[in-house]
Design a protein around this motif. Structure first.
Motif, PDB file in Angstrom:
ATOM      1  N   ARG A   1      -6.697  -2.768  17.769  1.00  0.00           N
ATOM      2  CA  ARG A   1      -5.641  -2.378  18.713  1.00  0.00           C
ATOM      3  C   ARG A   1      -4.654  -1.394  18.098  1.00  0.00           C
ATOM      4  O   ARG A   1      -3.625  -1.096  18.694  1.00  0.00           O
ATOM      5  CB  ARG A   1      -4.881  -3.612  19.209  1.00  0.00           C
ATOM      6  N   GLY A   2      -4.923  -0.941  16.880  1.00  0.00           N
ATOM      7  CA  GLY A   2      -4.073   0.085  16.294  1.00  0.00           C
ATOM      8  C   GLY A   2      -2.910  -0.417  15.472  1.00  0.00           C
ATOM      9  O   GLY A   2      -2.128   0.379  14.954  1.00  0.00           O
ATOM     10  N   GLU A   3      -2.770  -1.735  15.336  1.00  0.00           N
ATOM     11  CA  GLU A   3      -1.650  -2.298  14.596  1.00  0.00           C
ATOM     12  C   GLU A   3      -2.148  -3.042  13.352  1.00  0.00           C
ATOM     13  O   GLU A   3      -3.333  -3.091  13.076  1.00  0.00           O
ATOM     14  CB  GLU A   3      -0.844  -3.238  15.493  1.00  0.00           C
ATOM     15  N   GLY A   4      -1.225  -3.659  12.634  1.00  0.00           N
ATOM     16  CA  GLY A   4      -1.563  -4.339  11.390  1.00  0.00           C
ATOM     17  C   GLY A   4      -1.533  -3.380  10.220  1.00  0.00           C
ATOM     18  O   GLY A   4      -1.443  -2.158  10.379  1.00  0.00           O
ATOM     19  N   ASP A   5      -1.609  -3.912   9.023  1.00  0.00           N
ATOM     20  CA  ASP A   5      -1.598  -3.084   7.815  1.00  0.00           C
ATOM     21  C   ASP A   5      -2.969  -2.503   7.496  1.00  0.00           C
ATOM     22  O   ASP A   5      -3.058  -1.475   6.817  1.00  0.00           O
ATOM     23  CB  ASP A   5      -1.134  -3.931   6.620  1.00  0.00           C
ATOM     24  N   LEU A   6      -4.030  -3.185   7.955  1.00  0.00           N
ATOM     25  CA  LEU A   6      -5.388  -2.778   7.608  1.00  0.00           C
ATOM     26  C   LEU A   6      -6.163  -2.383   8.856  1.00  0.00           C
ATOM     27  O   LEU A   6      -6.175  -3.134   9.845  1.00  0.00           O
ATOM     28  CB  LEU A   6      -6.124  -3.923   6.907  1.00  0.00           C
ATOM     29  N   HIS A   7      -6.817  -1.231   8.817  1.00  0.00           N
ATOM     30  CA  HIS A   7      -7.804  -0.872   9.842  1.00  0.00           C
ATOM     31  C   HIS A   7      -9.160  -1.284   9.287  1.00  0.00           C
ATOM     32  O   HIS A   7      -9.688  -0.682   8.360  1.00  0.00           O
ATOM     33  CB  HIS A   7      -7.782   0.626  10.137  1.00  0.00           C
ATOM     34  N   ASP A   8      -9.705  -2.345   9.855  1.00  0.00           N
ATOM     35  CA  ASP A   8     -10.832  -3.075   9.263  1.00  0.00           C
ATOM     36  C   ASP A   8     -12.031  -2.975  10.197  1.00  0.00           C
ATOM     37  O   ASP A   8     -11.965  -3.393  11.359  1.00  0.00           O
ATOM     38  CB  ASP A   8     -10.393  -4.534   9.071  1.00  0.00           C
ATOM     39  N   ILE A   9     -13.132  -2.444   9.700  1.00  0.00           N
ATOM     40  CA  ILE A   9     -14.370  -2.410  10.479  1.00  0.00           C
ATOM     41  C   ILE A   9     -15.456  -3.219   9.767  1.00  0.00           C
ATOM     42  O   ILE A   9     -15.351  -3.507   8.570  1.00  0.00           O
ATOM     43  CB  ILE A   9     -14.873  -0.966  10.706  1.00  0.00           C
ATOM     44  N   HIS A  10     -16.486  -3.589  10.532  1.00  0.00           N
ATOM     45  CA  HIS A  10     -17.663  -4.251   9.987  1.00  0.00           C
ATOM     46  C   HIS A  10     -18.871  -3.356  10.244  1.00  0.00           C
ATOM     47  O   HIS A  10     -18.988  -2.761  11.324  1.00  0.00           O
ATOM     48  CB  HIS A  10     -17.886  -5.608  10.661  1.00  0.00           C
TER      49      HIS A  10
ATOM     50  N   ARG B   1      -1.799   2.915   8.118  1.00  0.00           N
ATOM     51  CA  ARG B   1      -2.641   1.763   7.787  1.00  0.00           C
ATOM     52  C   ARG B   1      -3.614   2.126   6.678  1.00  0.00           C
ATOM     53  O   ARG B   1      -3.833   3.298   6.365  1.00  0.00           O
ATOM     54  CB  ARG B   1      -3.413   1.287   9.023  1.00  0.00           C
ATOM     55  N   VAL B   2      -4.224   1.081   6.129  1.00  0.00           N
ATOM     56  CA  VAL B   2      -5.204   1.242   5.052  1.00  0.00           C
ATOM     57  C   VAL B   2      -6.598   1.059   5.642  1.00  0.00           C
ATOM     58  O   VAL B   2      -6.829   0.147   6.449  1.00  0.00           O
ATOM     59  CB  VAL B   2      -4.957   0.202   3.940  1.00  0.00           C
TER      60      VAL B   2
ATOM     61  N   PHE C   1       0.858  -1.183   0.000  1.00  0.00           N
ATOM     62  CA  PHE C   1       0.000   0.000   0.000  1.00  0.00           C
ATOM     63  C   PHE C   1       0.892   1.231   0.000  1.00  0.00           C
ATOM     64  O   PHE C   1       2.045   1.205   0.453  1.00  0.00           O
ATOM     65  CB  PHE C   1      -0.994   0.010   1.167  1.00  0.00           C
ATOM     66  N   ALA C   2       0.361   2.318  -0.554  1.00  0.00           N
ATOM     67  CA  ALA C   2       1.114   3.567  -0.641  1.00  0.00           C
ATOM     68  C   ALA C   2       0.123   4.716  -0.742  1.00  0.00           C
ATOM     69  O   ALA C   2      -1.058   4.514  -1.065  1.00  0.00           O
ATOM     70  CB  ALA C   2       2.048   3.556  -1.852  1.00  0.00           C
TER      71      ALA C   2
END
Length: 609
Positions: free
Chosen positions: A485-494, A508-509, A322-323
């Motif tokens: 928790r604020g980490e990972g490459d993706l901020h993912d919601i449902h 993050r994406v 991602f960029a």
């Protein structure tokens, strides 16, 4: 009977189906609630004949699918004195296609038995007994001699049974399986003993192909194939088994998969087992959903001119990252180019086979329909599929976000991570690492998702970082929905029905891991007559189409603002859930593909900048 199957270019796989001494005529499916168009294609002589491991193939293998004997007895019972009937492998005992359709409780154990004719052994040759997957704890004997145990419902495993073969013509395999389903901590996905709502019928025992493979004493044991887009090359590490101390490995690129050769001679590079071997591919085509270019590989283990072992494989050159775009918003990139990932939540359940598609044609159908309906991705939801599923995604051009099946306790959105017991944590880590190791060579897989909605979520940041250590070439979603928790490459919601998006962040994406869930129950295509539901449920196709179009209309501005991916729930109806784009039996597609294509075109255009 000999069956010849061609599954990758220039590889002929000879399948010897060894008869079990049970008459096929005695078998029939159990009384179905709902069938598919492929249910009638399944028989003891015609059950999953395809080669089960496309990314590391040898020329000869023996298919052990078909009729076995079975018994369900108290867990403490030794080998059953009598068998209760026939079961069609590789369908779980709870499924219609197994011919049994019975549940197995925690205090019970499922036993299998079959015989086969002793294979001819060349000098120095070994025979491996492979299981694609057995849910959950399997103990295996050959000719009354223990050959091994395995815990894990989703990963393939094998045993060398050469020393357990007898001099008799008839050989015997016995397998005992224990599966606590939702009464313990092991990864189980959506399986429960009492299905309701979003939780489905349990799956116990053998649910993927069982097969024998003759191998040399010194042989290729595994491949790690990493694409290098910048260098237009593949980086291959070959691990070996047996005495391969003086051997070298030759990696050859043969040409485009099932198309043309790369030239008069293959491109090749030699090296040592365990060391990375880099093979450049001049003018290589890159893999993408629009052009899923695959290259056939051949790996040879040899000492001087003597060939010890040879396997065939394939790879696709692609890079996921991602960029920031011109507005400073993080966007997903495939091969350096912006891509909006628009996909389906894919549960992978079948009314006749449960975890196991009735046929390979059926398995491909869901993937092809995903593309036909205008999506470029699936999120494989808390389930791991057979290797052939990912092979079809590779060759058809469908991106995959791969979930780790959940287990242990769940938390709510506002809760802290759970504290697992040492046994539970060890089981999670072992099965998750096996998932990544076994699927890492598939170019279609671009995201690992260790946790979904707080289901079994523990040591979140540590597990996300560990995932990157296991595979730095892919993105890590963490977690999908709920307790971020604020980490990972993706901020993912449902968001149901949604759509919504998380706030944009620097590192993050922003993605929408689940939305939609619009339901339409269709009489004659339902698992049951009552308790059918969707997150929103409508009475007619016209109502469904109107509200879906409204969802997509509201999605577009989110994509323009920076939403990088969206996953609609879901591919098909599943048991009581009626929010699929197709019915559970795959007989009715609830949407017009052309209409969806027009709607989705605007979404892709907004995201690919």
């Amino acid at each position: 009977m000999l069956h010849v199957s061609h599954f990758i270019a220039r590889t002929v796989v000879v399948v010897l189906t060894i008869p079990l001494f049970i008459t096929a005529a005695v078998w029939q499916p159990a009384e179905p609630r709902l069938t598919t168009r492929w249910t009638g294609d399944v028989s003891p002589d015609n059950v999953w004949l395809e080669y089960p491991r496309p990314q590391m193939a040898r020329d000869e293998w023996t298919n052990l699918n078909g009729l076995w004997q079975y018994a369900i007895v108290p867990r403490e019972t030794e080998r059953p004195a009598e068998w209760q009937g026939d079961i069609l492998v590789p369908f779980a005992v709870e499924s219609v296609l197994s011919g049994v359709a019975k549940p197995v409780m925690r205090e019970e154990r499922l036993w299998y038995r079959r015989t086969f004719t002793r294979p001819a052994l060349a000098e120095g040759q070994r025979w491996l007994l492979h299981f694609g997957a057995v849910d959950w704890e399997a103990t295996v004997w050959v000719n009354d001699r223990l050959v091994g145990e395995h815990r894990g419902g989703y990963d393939p495993f094998s045993f060398d049974i050469t020393d357990q073969l007898s001099e008799e013509i008839e050989q015997e395999i016995v397998v005992a399986v224990w599966d606590p389903t939702d009464t313990s901590y092991q990864p189980r996905g959506k399986q429960v003993l009492k299905p309701t709502g979003i939780w489905y019928t349990a799956v116990t025992g053998i649910w993927q192909t069982v097969w024998l493979e003759p191998v040399p004493a010194a042989r290729v044991a595994s491949l790690n194939v990493v694409p290098d887009v910048a260098e237009r090359a593949v980086r291959v590490t070959v691990e070996t088994a047996g005495d391969a101390e003086d051997a070298e490995v030759v990696v050859r690129v043969l040409g485009l998969h099932k198309r043309e050769r790369i030239g008069p001679e293959p491109i090749e590079q030699a090296g040592r087992p365990g060391n990375e071997i880099v093979v450049s591919i001049p003018n290589a085509k890159l893999w993408s959903p629009d052009e899923p270019a695959l290259y056939d590989l051949e790996v040879v283990l040899r000492v001087g001119p003597k060939e010890l072992d040879k396997v065939t494989s394939y790879t696709g050159l692609r890079e996921i990252s991602f960029a920031k775009d011109l507005q400073g918003v993080n966007r997903l990139r495939l091969n350096g180019e912006p891509i909006f990932m628009f996909g389906l939540l894919d549960q992978g359940w079948w009314p006749d086979g449960l975890y196991t598609a009735p046929t390979d044609e059926a398995l491909q159908y869901d993937i092809m329909m995903t593309k036909t309906l205008g999506f470029n991705m699936v999120r494989k939801h808390v389930k791991v599929e057979p290797a052939r599923f990912y092979y079809h995604c590779d060759r058809l051009g469908v991106l995959v976000w791969q979930d780790m099946p959940n287990g242990d306790r769940h938390i709510r959105r506002e809760d802290d991570d759970i504290e697992r017991s040492p046994e539970s944590e060890e089981t999670f880590r072992r099965e998750y690492e096996a998932l990544i190791r076994n699927l890492r060579n598939h170019p279609s897989i671009v995201v690992w998702v260790p946790f979904n909605e707080g289901w079994g979520q523990f040591k979140t940041d540590e597990i996300l970082a560990w995932t990157k250590e296991l595979d730095s070439t892919r993105l890590v979603g963490g977690p999908s929905g709920w307790a971020d928790r604020g980490e990972g490459d993706l901020h993912d919601i449902h968001a149901y029905p949604g759509p919504e998006m998380p706030p944009l962040s620097e590192n993050r994406v922003a993605v929408l891991g689940e939305f939609g869930g619009l339901g339409l129950p269709l009489e004659g295509h339902l698992w049951g007559s009552d308790r059918n539901w969707g997150y929103r449920t409508y009475r007619t196709k016209e109502e469904l189409h109107h509200h879906y179009a409204e969802l997509i209309r509201r999605l577009n501005p989110l994509v323009e603002r920076g939403l990088a991916a969206a996953i609609y729930t879901q591919t098909t109806d599943v048991e009581g859930e009626v929010n699929g784009l197709m019915t559970y039996d795959r007989e009715v597609v609830k949407f017009d593909p052309a209409a969806l294509g027009q709607m989705h075109a605007a979404v892709y255009a907004a995201g690919e900048r």
